[in-house]
Write an enzyme that holds these catalytic residues in place. Structure first.
Site, mmCIF file in Angstrom:
data_model
loop_
_atom_site.group_PDB
_atom_site.id
_atom_site.type_symbol
_atom_site.label_atom_id
_atom_site.label_comp_id
_atom_site.label_asym_id
_atom_site.label_seq_id
_atom_site.Cartn_x
_atom_site.Cartn_y
_atom_site.Cartn_z
ATOM 1 N N ASP A 50 9.938 74.496 52.517
ATOM 2 C CA ASP A 50 11.458 74.596 52.598
ATOM 3 C C ASP A 50 12.456 73.158 52.359
ATOM 4 O OD1 ASP A 50 10.214 76.465 51.880
ATOM 5 O OD2 ASP A 50 12.439 78.148 52.490
ATOM 6 N N ASP A 51 13.102 72.881 51.063
ATOM 7 C CA ASP A 51 14.040 71.463 51.502
ATOM 8 C C ASP A 51 13.841 69.518 50.997
ATOM 9 O OD1 ASP A 51 15.975 74.271 51.157
ATOM 10 O OD2 ASP A 51 16.636 73.534 53.103
ATOM 11 N N HIS A 101 11.893 75.117 44.383
ATOM 12 C CA HIS A 101 13.213 76.394 45.101
ATOM 13 C C HIS A 101 14.236 76.074 45.253
ATOM 14 C CE1 HIS A 101 14.173 77.337 49.260
ATOM 15 N NE2 HIS A 101 14.537 76.550 49.719
ATOM 16 N N HIS A 105 20.036 74.742 45.573
ATOM 17 C CA HIS A 105 20.230 74.943 46.705
ATOM 18 C C HIS A 105 21.435 75.974 46.858
ATOM 19 C CE1 HIS A 105 19.203 75.806 50.580
ATOM 20 N NE2 HIS A 105 17.640 75.459 50.730
ATOM 21 N N HIS A 211 10.948 73.566 57.506
ATOM 22 C CA HIS A 211 11.418 73.368 56.821
ATOM 23 C C HIS A 211 11.601 71.587 56.799
ATOM 24 C CE1 HIS A 211 13.973 76.407 56.593
ATOM 25 N NE2 HIS A 211 14.183 76.534 55.941
HETATM 26 ZN ZN LIG Z 1 16.158 76.145 51.474
#
Ligand SMILES: [Zn+2]
Length: 255
Positions: A50-51, A101, A105, A211
């Site tokens: 993620d991210d 995503h 965020h 991540h």
């Molecule tokens: Zn995230």
């Protein structure tokens, strides 16, 4: 009429806060719509990041995954996709899957249905612009869900993906700590793939949430995530695990 929308706002917000905390603490809860939380075979491990995209680490993770013939899924943030579209293109060119995503965020819990739609749509368009195809998978920031996220996601054709294990690789701890937090993957594989185990045929496998970026800024340091994967990938492979994208994770032989 959605009963959530006719409640007094304060009551609805308090109730949503409690339920959403429940949804984050229990990622496999199906209360806010059906989500993908596990793979359909104990042999399949779905590694998800993620991210990102994150120019400081994603290219190194890509090399590491290639080295171990691993495929993974990257849930990217729209504003970073716009800054690094070539990196997102490379993810796909190297056989990985890209998912939504959100654009910035936010904690979707606090956004009204229209703002949730905008967050999903902006990231959707950023990804489609970078790779030339719309993404099919969505992961909410912080794992937070509320009753109007599932409709917004399904309107764009998404399936929502949660996880079985989130070891907390964003925490400022030594790599050894992270490595031990990822031990359950090996324990599950050993148990489920043991000869004669019923799970070996009928069981499910893990979805791991890591991540490769930070939602706060580009170029975040994720060296410990890389180090933990360097440690585990060959060991997981020796245990008989295959590293698959989320699409492969749920695909049955017939489909
Ligand atoms: Zn995230």
């Amino acid at each position: 009429m959605n009963p959530w929308l006719i409640e007094a706002p304060a009551v609805a917000a308090a109730a949503a806060a409690g339920l959403t905390a429940y949804g984050a603490a229990y990622p496999r809860a199906q209360l806010f719509g059906k989500t993908v939380c596990r793979t359909n075979s104990p042999r399949k491990l779905a590694i998800t990041f993620d991210d990102g995209p994150n120019p400081a680490i994603t290219p190194r993770i890509l090399d590491l995954l290639d080295h171990h013939k691993a495929k993974a899924t990257f849930f990217v943030i729209g504003q970073f996709v716009r800054e690094c579209p070539d990196l997102v293109k490379e993810l796909v060119a190297r056989g990985h899957v890209v998912g939504n995503h959100t654009e910035l965020h936010p904690n979707l819990l606090w956004l009204n249905p229209t703002k949730v739609q905008v967050e999903l749509r902006l990231c959707h368009d950023a990804i489609a612009g970078a790779i030339g195809a719309p993404p099919k998978w969505f992961r909410p920031p912080y794992g937070m869900r509320n009753p109007w996220i599932a409709p917004a996601a399904s309107e764009l054709g998404y399936r929502t993906v949660m996880w079985t294990l989130i070891p907390g690789d964003w925490q400022e701890k030594p790599a050894e700590w992270l490595i031990s937090r990822m031990q359950p993957i090996a324990d599950n594989a050993r148990r489920k793939l043991a000869s004669g185990s019923r799970d070996a045929v009928h069981g499910t496998g893990d979805v791991l949430c890591l991540h490769d970026g930070s939602h706060r800024q580009l170029n975040a340091d994720r060296a410990r995530t890389q180090a933990a994967l360097e440690y585990w990938l060959p060991r997981w492979r020796d245990l008989g695990l295959e590293f698959v994208t989320i699409g492969e994770a749920v695909r049955t032989p017939e489909s």
